[in-house]
Motif scaffolding. Sequence first.
Motif, PDB file in Angstrom:
ATOM      1  N   PHE A  52       0.908  -1.402  -0.065  1.00  0.00           N
ATOM      2  CA  PHE A  52       0.011  -0.084   0.096  1.00  0.00           C
ATOM      3  C   PHE A  52       0.803   1.244   0.030  1.00  0.00           C
ATOM      4  CE2 PHE A  52      -2.768  -3.372   1.169  1.00  0.00           C
ATOM      5  CZ  PHE A  52      -3.810  -3.117   0.629  1.00  0.00           C
ATOM      6  N   ALA A  55      -2.186   1.745   6.760  1.00  0.00           N
ATOM      7  CA  ALA A  55      -3.221   2.167   5.868  1.00  0.00           C
ATOM      8  C   ALA A  55      -4.488   2.157   6.187  1.00  0.00           C
ATOM      9  CB  ALA A  55      -3.096   1.156   4.853  1.00  0.00           C
ATOM     10  N   ASP A  76      -0.080  -4.878   3.876  1.00  0.00           N
ATOM     11  CA  ASP A  76       0.126  -3.724   4.505  1.00  0.00           C
ATOM     12  C   ASP A  76       1.263  -3.842   5.664  1.00  0.00           C
ATOM     13  OD1 ASP A  76      -0.236  -0.973   5.217  1.00  0.00           O
ATOM     14  OD2 ASP A  76      -1.860  -1.406   6.777  1.00  0.00           O
ATOM     15  N   VAL A 134      -7.624   1.299   1.660  1.00  0.00           N
ATOM     16  CA  VAL A 134      -7.327  -0.022   1.429  1.00  0.00           C
ATOM     17  C   VAL A 134      -8.364  -0.407   0.143  1.00  0.00           C
ATOM     18  CG1 VAL A 134      -7.666  -2.498   2.017  1.00  0.00           C
ATOM     19  CG2 VAL A 134      -6.207  -0.881   3.356  1.00  0.00           C
TER      20      VAL A 134
END
Length: 529
Positions: A147, A181, A176, A186
């Motif tokens: 991410f 995140a 992640d 997401v």
Amino acid sequence: MGRERLYLFDTTLRDGAQTNGVDFTLNDKLAIARMLDELGIDYIEAGYPGANLTDTQLFAEERGLRATFTAFGMTRRPGRSTSNDPGLAALLEAKADAICFVAKSWDYHVRVALETSAEENLASIRDSVRAAVRKKREVLLDCEHFFDGYKADAGFALACAKAAYDEGARWVVLCDTNGGALPHEVERIVGEVVTVIPGSHVAIHAHNDTEQAVANSLAAVRAGARQIQGTLNGLGERCGNANLVSLIPTLKLKREFAERFDIGVSEAQLKSLAHASRTLDEMLNRAPNRHAPYVGESAFATKAGIHASAIMKEPATYEHVPPEAVGNRRKLLVSDQAGKSNVLAELERIGLKVDRDDPRIGRLLEVVKEREAIGYAYEAADASFELLARRVLGKVPSYFDVEKFDVTVEQRDNALGQRVTVSLAVVKVKVDGEHLISAAEGNGPVNALDLALRKDLGKYQSYISGLELTDYRVRILNGGTEAVTRVLIESQDETGERWTTVGVSPNIIDASFQALMDSIVYKLVRSGA
Ligand SMILES: [Zn+2]
């Protein structure tokens, strides 16, 4: 329309083993793997073969599990060929059904941590996946820092994922890794990924650094991912991984997910969830989190009297799911806030039939309040509450009397010249007019007293032979010389039933004695002695 299959991947034995203070033995790992298998988990990631002795042995064993047993390791190192990388060779040789490779997907990490080029990173992914596919293994690629990498350079992060998918990886895992995140990010990013790689090949691996690993996992599923990775009780380094113990019931019991997806966990297996969660804590020698969602002891506990009376009429008024669905139970707390309805409900649960207007109910409530004011905690000690209730209602036989006990603590040199501290307890009990004396040594005074008390209870001895003390907690209430000690003792019997008893006194031995006595008498009552 049929439901889609959603896969569960457990990494308690790999990522969970990164937790501070957690050190699984080979037997622990095998026991946890069997438990996960019985729970209906699809994939069990068990460790790094070749990296340490335990994991190497684990991947040499015949395990007989239904779940896909997965080995974890790195893609080939930059600048090497796949045939000239011992780490990769150990991974390919391991007796595993699947191999999960970890690779960089953030350009910044490729430059700074790996000190190689973007092209070499992609080549390493392609070569490693190809080698494992040739070995007939199911392949997963963990895209580390996906991410963060996607936010920095979406093209490169996607290229890493796509390289693995194009080479035949069954799953591309979006990790992640730093756990920072947020759910809306997401959901957006996974939504973009699944336009390039089908969602049926996309997995989510969330860490809990903003306490949103469960929410992030669900957000990824909403956006199209079809595999969730996590651990039992959210075990994992720093703040942990996504907690499968919270995710599983959410997927099974919440309509949005239950109507759209099938998971490998059946309704019957779901009922063993609370037990699995507590078993893991026990192996780690940790007190279970009372407030854990779904499975915690307090997850379905209600304190205020007005709520309790509503729950008795209609449980759904204050419960989001039925506690039995996950193997937990409803608990109405008896405490100084307790109303009559709590006490009545608790008595009903214990199986004591009392009339609503029985004056002894008011008397019991009074006694509970008085004793809680001096330090007793009946919320935490339901066995002591049950005994108290039975005593007020006149339903506890006087099995035996402890006429006196004596505990000594001695420090001396042993035969090997080592300094040791030993405790000795002598207990004199009267059972049916017969006087019995028992003595026992222990590693501490409470241990010695416990052993001596349970050594000879005459005709009741057979009822308590399976009794075992499993936890002992001490708390000092109010400070200074006026301090009072509260002891909570958890016991277990041969059937696996557990109960907690309480003792309070300025003297720790005396408080422990009360809790030990309650535990023994409770067991005798339960056994119908
Ligand atoms: Zn991780």
